[in-house]
Design an enzyme around this catalytic site. Structure first.
Site, PDB file in Angstrom:
ATOM      1  N   THR A 154       0.857  -1.183   0.000  1.00 58.70           N
ATOM      2  CA  THR A 154       0.000   0.000   0.000  1.00 58.70           C
ATOM      3  C   THR A 154       0.893   1.234   0.000  1.00 58.70           C
ATOM      4  O   THR A 154       2.121   1.130  -0.019  1.00 58.70           O
ATOM      5  CB  THR A 154      -0.912   0.035   1.245  1.00 58.70           C
ATOM      6  OG1 THR A 154      -0.123   0.377   2.397  1.00 58.70           O
ATOM      7  CG2 THR A 154      -1.570  -1.317   1.474  1.00 58.70           C
ATOM      8  N   CYS A 155       0.283   2.417   0.058  1.00 58.44           N
ATOM      9  CA  CYS A 155       1.077   3.644   0.079  1.00 58.44           C
ATOM     10  C   CYS A 155       1.842   3.799   1.383  1.00 58.44           C
ATOM     11  O   CYS A 155       2.825   4.541   1.451  1.00 58.44           O
ATOM     12  CB  CYS A 155       0.184   4.869  -0.146  1.00 58.44           C
ATOM     13  SG  CYS A 155      -1.119   5.065   1.088  1.00 58.44           S
ATOM     14  N   ASN A 156       1.419   3.102   2.438  1.00 54.53           N
ATOM     15  CA  ASN A 156       2.071   3.230   3.740  1.00 54.53           C
ATOM     16  C   ASN A 156       2.975   2.068   4.111  1.00 54.53           C
ATOM     17  O   ASN A 156       3.785   2.185   5.025  1.00 54.53           O
ATOM     18  CB  ASN A 156       1.026   3.384   4.855  1.00 54.53           C
ATOM     19  CG  ASN A 156       0.493   4.791   4.963  1.00 54.53           C
ATOM     20  OD1 ASN A 156      -0.648   4.996   5.356  1.00 54.53           O
ATOM     21  ND2 ASN A 156       1.295   5.780   4.611  1.00 54.53           N
ATOM     22  N   ARG A 157       2.822   0.943   3.425  1.00 55.19           N
ATOM     23  CA  ARG A 157       3.589  -0.229   3.838  1.00 55.19           C
ATOM     24  C   ARG A 157       3.774  -1.219   2.697  1.00 55.19           C
ATOM     25  O   ARG A 157       2.950  -1.297   1.772  1.00 55.19           O
ATOM     26  CB  ARG A 157       2.897  -0.926   5.005  1.00 55.19           C
ATOM     27  CG  ARG A 157       1.575  -1.591   4.664  1.00 55.19           C
ATOM     28  CD  ARG A 157       0.876  -2.153   5.901  1.00 55.19           C
ATOM     29  NE  ARG A 157       0.503  -1.089   6.818  1.00 55.19           N
ATOM     30  CZ  ARG A 157       1.124  -0.836   7.958  1.00 55.19           C
ATOM     31  NH1 ARG A 157       2.143  -1.584   8.333  1.00 55.19           N
ATOM     32  NH2 ARG A 157       0.730   0.161   8.729  1.00 55.19           N
TER      33      ARG A 157
ATOM     34  N   HIS B 247       0.779  -8.104  15.057  1.00 55.04           N
ATOM     35  CA  HIS B 247       1.041  -6.981  14.137  1.00 55.04           C
ATOM     36  C   HIS B 247       0.061  -7.011  12.968  1.00 55.04           C
ATOM     37  O   HIS B 247      -0.542  -5.980  12.630  1.00 55.04           O
ATOM     38  CB  HIS B 247       2.475  -7.053  13.612  1.00 55.04           C
ATOM     39  CG  HIS B 247       2.728  -6.124  12.453  1.00 55.04           C
ATOM     40  ND1 HIS B 247       2.889  -4.765  12.602  1.00 55.04           N
ATOM     41  CD2 HIS B 247       2.803  -6.367  11.109  1.00 55.04           C
ATOM     42  CE1 HIS B 247       3.070  -4.208  11.423  1.00 55.04           C
ATOM     43  NE2 HIS B 247       3.012  -5.157  10.504  1.00 55.04           N
TER      44      HIS B 247
ATOM     45  N   SER C 205      -2.395   2.080  10.727  1.00 56.90           N
ATOM     46  CA  SER C 205      -2.492   3.020   9.604  1.00 56.90           C
ATOM     47  C   SER C 205      -2.126   4.423  10.046  1.00 56.90           C
ATOM     48  O   SER C 205      -2.321   4.791  11.215  1.00 56.90           O
ATOM     49  CB  SER C 205      -3.917   3.027   9.039  1.00 56.90           C
ATOM     50  OG  SER C 205      -4.266   1.762   8.524  1.00 56.90           O
TER      51      SER C 205
ATOM     52  N   GLU D 227      -8.770   3.756   9.202  1.00 57.90           N
ATOM     53  CA  GLU D 227      -9.196   3.869   7.805  1.00 57.90           C
ATOM     54  C   GLU D 227      -9.596   2.505   7.258  1.00 57.90           C
ATOM     55  O   GLU D 227      -9.064   1.478   7.647  1.00 57.90           O
ATOM     56  CB  GLU D 227      -8.086   4.518   6.965  1.00 57.90           C
ATOM     57  CG  GLU D 227      -6.737   3.810   7.019  1.00 57.90           C
ATOM     58  CD  GLU D 227      -6.555   2.816   5.893  1.00 57.90           C
ATOM     59  OE1 GLU D 227      -7.411   2.771   5.007  1.00 57.90           O
ATOM     60  OE2 GLU D 227      -5.557   2.085   5.928  1.00 57.90           O
TER      61      GLU D 227
ATOM     62  N   GLN E  41      -7.547  -4.037   1.025  1.00 62.39           N
ATOM     63  CA  GLN E  41      -6.223  -4.276   0.442  1.00 62.39           C
ATOM     64  C   GLN E  41      -5.635  -5.583   0.965  1.00 62.39           C
ATOM     65  O   GLN E  41      -5.029  -6.353   0.217  1.00 62.39           O
ATOM     66  CB  GLN E  41      -5.305  -3.097   0.761  1.00 62.39           C
ATOM     67  CG  GLN E  41      -5.695  -1.814   0.042  1.00 62.39           C
ATOM     68  CD  GLN E  41      -5.030  -0.585   0.634  1.00 62.39           C
ATOM     69  OE1 GLN E  41      -4.639  -0.561   1.805  1.00 62.39           O
ATOM     70  NE2 GLN E  41      -4.898   0.451  -0.172  1.00 62.39           N
TER      71      GLN E  41
ATOM     72  N   GLY F 226      -4.616   8.543 -13.406  1.00 60.46           N
ATOM     73  CA  GLY F 226      -4.701   7.259 -12.719  1.00 60.46           C
ATOM     74  C   GLY F 226      -6.148   6.894 -12.455  1.00 60.46           C
ATOM     75  O   GLY F 226      -6.895   7.686 -11.876  1.00 60.46           O
TER      76      GLY F 226
END
Length: 308
Positions: A37-40, A57, A67, A72, A78, A147
């Site tokens: 994802t955009c964070n991980r 975890h 998050s 969220e 995802q 996109g």
């Protein structure tokens, strides 16, 4: 034993995650689940025992507790998509299957039994909120989006709900842009026409899955006006040097999350309720592992006896 490797927003900056993301990969012959994802970027593989630290975890990730925007909802979908894709591609071990099926279940429980998501927001919502902070009159401004995916469709929903009528959509696959434009009364443009898009847009939102930047300083025509640029992609779609150009204000994913944390309240009191659910599911997973070990021991004993 089940193992994992991870890079995430808590330990690394956006730039560091971009540089390290390529290292979080396994040989394609190894059965694994890849969550990106955009964070991980996290990868899980192996069989046998599931370490408590690893399971806890993943359950926290599924619940939205890890998050950047706490609670969220996107991460749940995802994670499920990553697991389903892996199950199609590989014969995953029983432990991996159990781990991810339980994680998905935990995520559903947390969002159903707590109010953790009520105070949460999405990146798409925050982006449109930031336009409001700038006083952008969406009825009279032109918005360009590069996109086509779930994130940009959510942005389109928020934009149209707030009165945006001049929306241009661009994508490498032009058919997807045409389909989305028809759905939201926008106009589709081929990606090779991006200079035209950059010339007349007042707002540009980028969120592609490209492995490299698509927008560079040289892509902006000299006769353009001021433009507000939101780059929600990982890796980034827009060269960071664009933000140094006169008349251009550039926000990346970290900037958007920082804005959200400063201006929006979260249901922090629901975190403890979510963590209680996680511990309940950890106990159930532990019992499952104990039963599995017992069955393996009994099976081994029966085999040895029969051989005698």
């Amino acid at each position: 034993m089940i193992q994992s490797k991870s890079i995430n927003h808590a330990d690394y900056t956006l730039a560091e995650r971009e540089n390290l993301s390529a290292t979080i990969k396994l040989d394609q012959s190894v059965p694994h689940v890849l969550l990106a994802t955009c964070n991980r970027v996290e990868v899980y593989w192996g069989e046998g025992e599931i370490p408590d630290k690893l399971a806890r975890h993943l359950f926290r990730v599924a619940s939205g507790l890890e998050s950047s925007l706490i609670g969220e909802r996107a991460i749940q979908g995802q994670l499920k998509q990553a697991y389903v894709q892996a199950a199609r591609n590989y014969s995953l071990s029983s432990s991996l299957n159990r781990l991810f099926q339980t994680a998905i279940h935990v995520g559903k429980r947390v969002r159903t039994e707590t109010k953790i998501a009520e105070g949460a927001v999405s990146h798409s919502q925050v982006t449109v909120d930031m336009l409001g902070e700038y006083g952008i009159d969406l009825k009279n401004k032109i918005v360009g989006i590069i996109g086509i995916n779930k994130l940009t469709e959510n942005i389109l929903k928020f934009l149209t709900a707030r009165g945006a009528v001049n929306i241009y959509l661009s994508n490498r696959n032009i058919e997807k842009a045409v389909e989305m434009a028809r759905k939201y009364n926008g106009t589709a443009m081929a990606l090779d026409k991006k200079r035209d898009l950059l010339r007349f847009s007042h707002v540009l939102i980028c969120a592609t899955s490209a492995p490299h930047s698509l927008i560079h300083p040289a892509d902006f025509p000299q006769d353009r006006g001021e433009i507000l640029v939101f780059d929600l992609a990982f890796p980034r779609d827009v060269d960071q040097c664009v933000g140094d150009m006169p008349g251009i204000t550039l926000y990346n994913i970290e900037d958007i999350e920082h804005f959200a944390k400063q201006t929006l309240s979260y249901r922090q009191n629901e975190v403890k309720s979510a963590e209680k659910i996680i511990e309940e599911e950890m106990a159930k997973l532990g019992k499952w592992q104990e039963v599995k070990k017992t069955l393996l021991i009994d099976s081994s004993f029966i085999k040895q006896t029969s051989e005698c």
